[in-house]
Design an enzyme around this catalytic site. Structure first.
Site, PDB file in Angstrom:
ATOM      1  N   CYS A   1       0.814  -1.229   0.000  1.00 48.57           N
ATOM      2  CA  CYS A   1       0.000   0.000   0.000  1.00 48.57           C
ATOM      3  C   CYS A   1       0.842   1.270   0.000  1.00 48.57           C
ATOM      4  O   CYS A   1       0.352   2.337  -0.360  1.00 48.57           O
ATOM      5  CB  CYS A   1      -0.891   0.044   1.238  1.00 48.57           C
ATOM      6  SG  CYS A   1      -1.854  -1.421   1.529  1.00 48.57           S
TER       7      CYS A   1
HETATM    8  O1  KQY Z   1      -4.212  -0.263   2.274  1.00 44.94           O
HETATM    9  C1  KQY Z   1      -4.119   0.699   1.585  1.00 44.94           C
HETATM   10  N1  KQY Z   1      -3.939   0.593   0.299  1.00 44.94           N
HETATM   11  C2  KQY Z   1      -4.258   2.061   2.124  1.00 44.94           C
HETATM   12  C3  KQY Z   1      -4.661   2.094   3.497  1.00 44.94           C
HETATM   13  C4  KQY Z   1      -5.036   3.477   3.869  1.00 44.94           C
HETATM   14  C5  KQY Z   1      -5.223   3.592   5.310  1.00 44.94           C
HETATM   15  C6  KQY Z   1      -5.381   4.998   5.714  1.00 44.94           C
HETATM   16  N2  KQY Z   1      -5.405   5.122   7.136  1.00 44.94           N
END
Ligand code: KQY
Length: 368
Positions: free
Chosen positions: A360
């Site tokens: 992420c």
């Molecule tokens: O998992 C993701 N691709 C992004 C997570 C965002 C979390 C924001 N607190």
């Protein structure tokens, strides 16, 4: 450079010869952002910054890494990141480059381009994770300017973590995320499939019902399942039938084992053990500032920990270490799946506490 809104153009990126390569295809670089907001990262993001440095350093073993930083953290980031990591001023609201960064496209003639999706912080004012998200929305445009590449603007809310492609015509996503009313209430599934085909160069779209249990992104596929090679996927798994993740992984497995991909192959499904289950400790929750407009972190809340949330670099795989009871088993499986890459584990609980993981916080820039 053209500001190219393809919806108003006769040709889609695919008609122009562009498509999205798989993550395991060669890269020119990896893009990241620097964490700092104290209402998401505990203790002013100091422990998270250490984890981001470890991820960036591991990826930099086999490709150039750019880290975008807000100006007020520039000197601090430059101090903590190794000299060979390229630190640039790039404002953001948080640090999730997978979701706010470009979805890069390549062309056989050597051109690079990107899709600039709409972004609403994982649900806008209907369940989104923070407000505002204006800086995040400008990141793709700024990267297109830096690289001098074409940007295909598409007013479809989509985060990069919501899709995975194999580079051979198949895409995996989840209904929970893409069809969520807090993303694109005016788009139906057929509309969405049409634009995904036209913008990414896929012909087969595999819809899994849901993402990981308690995933605050509304079920991003990149935490549940990913391609590890053409025709092969990794899926997070628990045998514990009393764990809510079991039924989610089981229904995904049934679909994955019974579909045919764009090349007419049955998929081979590799299971990765689930870490934990992992919950937020009192001391972890208490280190996060409580501010209105952002998601509170409560002690005891289950986190969506998953070893599937790894990054495939040119000659490394960077995986999250999350649970001493399962880390080695997960690493051994990944080593067998990626025999030509060095699998590097990074202590990643601090990233998970912020709501995501290694995949992420990274976005690959493919080689053209
Ligand atoms: O998992 C993701 N691709 C992004 C997570 C965002 C979390 C924001 N607190």
């Amino acid at each position: 450079m053209t500001d190219n809104n393809t919806l108003n153009h006769a040709s889609t990126p695919v008609e122009l010869g562009f498509s999205m390569p798989a993550e395991f295809a060669p890269h020119d670089a990896c893009w990241m952002l620097w964490p700092q907001r104290p209402d998401n990262w505990r203790y002013g993001a100091k422990p998270a910054q250490e984890a981001f440095v470890a991820v960036a350093s591991a990826i930099a073993e086999s490709e150039t890494v750019f880290v975008g930083v807000n100006d007020d953290q520039y000197e601090n980031a430059r101090h903590h990141l190794p000299a060979h990591i390229r630190v640039i001023e790039l404002s953001s609201n948080d640090a999730w480059m997978r979701d706010v960064g470009p979805t890069f496209l390549t062309h056989a003639d050597g051109r690079l381009a990107m899709v600039d999706w709409e972004f609403n912080a994982w649900g806008g004012l209907n369940g989104g994770l923070y407000f505002p998200w204006d800086k995040d929305r400008r990141i793709r445009m700024k990267i297109a300017e830096m690289l001098g590449i074409e940007r295909f603007i598409l007013p479809l809310v989509l985060e990069g973590g919501a899709i995975h492609v194999d580079g051979e015509g198949t895409l995996i996503t989840t209904e929970e995320c893409l069809l969520n009313p807090n993303r694109n209430p005016e788009w139906n599934k057929a509309d969405m499939e049409r634009v995904l085909r036209g913008f990414l160069g896929v012909s087969t779209i595999i819809w899994l019902p849901r993402g990981c249990h308690q995933d605050e992104t509304d079920g991003h596929v990149d935490n549940l399942c990913c391609f590890v090679a053409p025709g092969e996927v990794a899926l997070t798994w628990t045998d514990d039938e009393n764990d809510p993740q079991h039924v989610i992984s089981r229904e995904a497995r049934e679909i994955l084992e019974n579909v045919t991909d764009a090349q007419g192959r049955r998929l081979k499904v590799h299971l990765l053990p689930q870490p934990g289950p992992l919950t937020i400790a009192d001391t972890e929750a208490s280190g996060v500032d409580r501010l209105s407009g952002s998601k509170p972190r409560q002690p005891g809340d289950r986190m969506a920990g998953s070893y599937v949330n790894f990054y495939i670099g040119n000659s490394v795989v960077v995986m999250p270490l999350l649970d001493p009871a399962h880390d080695n088993e997960a690493k051994t499986i990944l080593e067998a799946l990626f025999p030509d890459r060095h699998v590097i584990g990074v202590q990643a609980r601090e990233i998970l506490l912020g709501g995501g993981n290694v995949h992420c916080i990274t976005q690959q820039q493919p080689k053209c």
